[in-house]
Write a protein that holds these residues in place. Sequence first.
Motif, PDB file in Angstrom:
ATOM      1  N   TRP A  37     -50.147 -74.424 -51.102  1.00  0.00           N
ATOM      2  CA  TRP A  37     -50.621 -75.769 -50.202  1.00  0.00           C
ATOM      3  C   TRP A  37     -49.535 -76.678 -50.267  1.00  0.00           C
ATOM      4  CZ3 TRP A  37     -55.385 -76.181 -47.430  1.00  0.00           C
ATOM      5  CH2 TRP A  37     -56.093 -74.774 -47.592  1.00  0.00           C
ATOM      6  N   GLU A  43     -64.314 -73.120 -42.410  1.00  0.00           N
ATOM      7  CA  GLU A  43     -63.600 -74.387 -42.774  1.00  0.00           C
ATOM      8  C   GLU A  43     -62.242 -74.407 -43.840  1.00  0.00           C
ATOM      9  OE1 GLU A  43     -65.695 -71.964 -46.512  1.00  0.00           O
ATOM     10  OE2 GLU A  43     -65.842 -72.316 -44.490  1.00  0.00           O
ATOM     11  N   GLU A  92     -59.421 -75.368 -41.090  1.00  0.00           N
ATOM     12  CA  GLU A  92     -59.863 -76.856 -41.248  1.00  0.00           C
ATOM     13  C   GLU A  92     -58.925 -77.389 -41.754  1.00  0.00           C
ATOM     14  OE1 GLU A  92     -61.064 -78.356 -37.897  1.00  0.00           O
ATOM     15  OE2 GLU A  92     -62.136 -76.556 -37.705  1.00  0.00           O
ATOM     16  N   GLU A  93     -59.522 -77.428 -43.314  1.00  0.00           N
ATOM     17  CA  GLU A  93     -58.865 -77.487 -44.047  1.00  0.00           C
ATOM     18  C   GLU A  93     -57.195 -77.118 -44.461  1.00  0.00           C
ATOM     19  OE1 GLU A  93     -57.667 -79.573 -47.919  1.00  0.00           O
ATOM     20  OE2 GLU A  93     -59.631 -80.022 -46.435  1.00  0.00           O
ATOM     21  N   THR A  94     -56.156 -76.086 -43.740  1.00  0.00           N
ATOM     22  CA  THR A  94     -55.347 -75.941 -44.013  1.00  0.00           C
ATOM     23  C   THR A  94     -54.242 -77.401 -42.238  1.00  0.00           C
ATOM     24  OG1 THR A  94     -55.110 -73.368 -44.101  1.00  0.00           O
ATOM     25  CG2 THR A  94     -53.578 -74.295 -42.809  1.00  0.00           C
ATOM     26  N   ALA A  95     -55.421 -77.321 -40.987  1.00  0.00           N
ATOM     27  CA  ALA A  95     -54.433 -77.992 -40.145  1.00  0.00           C
ATOM     28  C   ALA A  95     -54.894 -79.720 -40.892  1.00  0.00           C
ATOM     29  CB  ALA A  95     -55.975 -78.099 -39.512  1.00  0.00           C
ATOM     30  N   ARG A  96     -55.696 -79.769 -41.933  1.00  0.00           N
ATOM     31  CA  ARG A  96     -55.978 -81.134 -42.341  1.00  0.00           C
ATOM     32  C   ARG A  96     -54.256 -81.478 -42.995  1.00  0.00           C
ATOM     33  NH1 ARG A  96     -61.256 -80.572 -42.749  1.00  0.00           N
ATOM     34  NH2 ARG A  96     -61.550 -80.200 -44.700  1.00  0.00           N
ATOM     35  N   GLN A  97     -53.859 -80.531 -43.456  1.00  0.00           N
ATOM     36  CA  GLN A  97     -52.381 -80.646 -44.468  1.00  0.00           C
ATOM     37  C   GLN A  97     -51.352 -80.906 -44.092  1.00  0.00           C
ATOM     38  OE1 GLN A  97     -54.054 -81.241 -47.450  1.00  0.00           O
ATOM     39  NE2 GLN A  97     -55.768 -80.492 -47.085  1.00  0.00           N
ATOM     40  N   ASP A 151     -49.449 -82.585 -38.203  1.00  0.00           N
ATOM     41  CA  ASP A 151     -49.467 -82.586 -36.605  1.00  0.00           C
ATOM     42  C   ASP A 151     -50.061 -81.199 -35.636  1.00  0.00           C
ATOM     43  OD1 ASP A 151     -49.581 -82.961 -33.519  1.00  0.00           O
ATOM     44  OD2 ASP A 151     -46.811 -82.908 -33.175  1.00  0.00           O
ATOM     45  N   HIS A 184     -53.423 -79.247 -35.197  1.00  0.00           N
ATOM     46  CA  HIS A 184     -54.790 -79.548 -34.466  1.00  0.00           C
ATOM     47  C   HIS A 184     -55.072 -78.100 -34.366  1.00  0.00           C
ATOM     48  CE1 HIS A 184     -53.520 -78.303 -30.346  1.00  0.00           C
ATOM     49  NE2 HIS A 184     -54.008 -78.303 -30.224  1.00  0.00           N
TER      50      HIS A 184
END
Length: 232
Positions: free
Chosen positions: A164, A188, A191-196, A199, A201
Amino acid sequence: MVTAQHTIRLPAGNFVYRVTGIADRTTVLALHGMGRDGSDWDATAQALAPEFRLVAPDLRGHGQSVRTGQYSLEAMRDDVAAFVDALQLDDFVLLGFSLGGVVAYLYVQARREHVRQLVTVDTPLPTTWEQPAPPAQAPEGIRHDWNAITQLFPELHTTTVWWWNDLARIGCPALLLRGGEASWMPQERIEETARQMPDAHVVAIPGGGHPIHRIQFATFADHLTDFLRGQK
């Protein structure tokens, strides 16, 4: 567009892979999900040709590739690294579904300089969540190594902190497609993976389910080609 099948010798053994498209086009290296093989990407390969060349290996324990008896996500990542080196791939697109998506995340964390774009299909990085474990004995008709299922399942449902943390190392543009309410995968977590990632989306495909590239193929193909062309 004709698909050709090849065999290559890597440190872990022989691996079979499929190639569709013209050699001088940008390569899309596509990694399949659990229990599948490289042919899972045949429709995608035809949709991308002739703009892109798609290369789809059978991961270890799957299809016609080597069955090693011992399996781990990092071993599969290392197989992909050896495959990339053997084929002298560079500046390629990495596409992964489910198990293949996890291997793709781990590969780009380790060797981000080779990858121009990353696309994952309904795939979060592994984290702790409840799902019934597979039976110890393989059901009848299974064509892949059941040891791969039983050994990889715990890794796919465990939070590995450094994986992570290393999502921040994935600097290339990334598109994470998710299947929405029709998928059993925890949305969810995607989404959390993308936030870390620096670049990345997420695009939700209504009714996509888990295998979006099969259930909602036309929509999947549109999002994929737009992203590869730099339109998203």
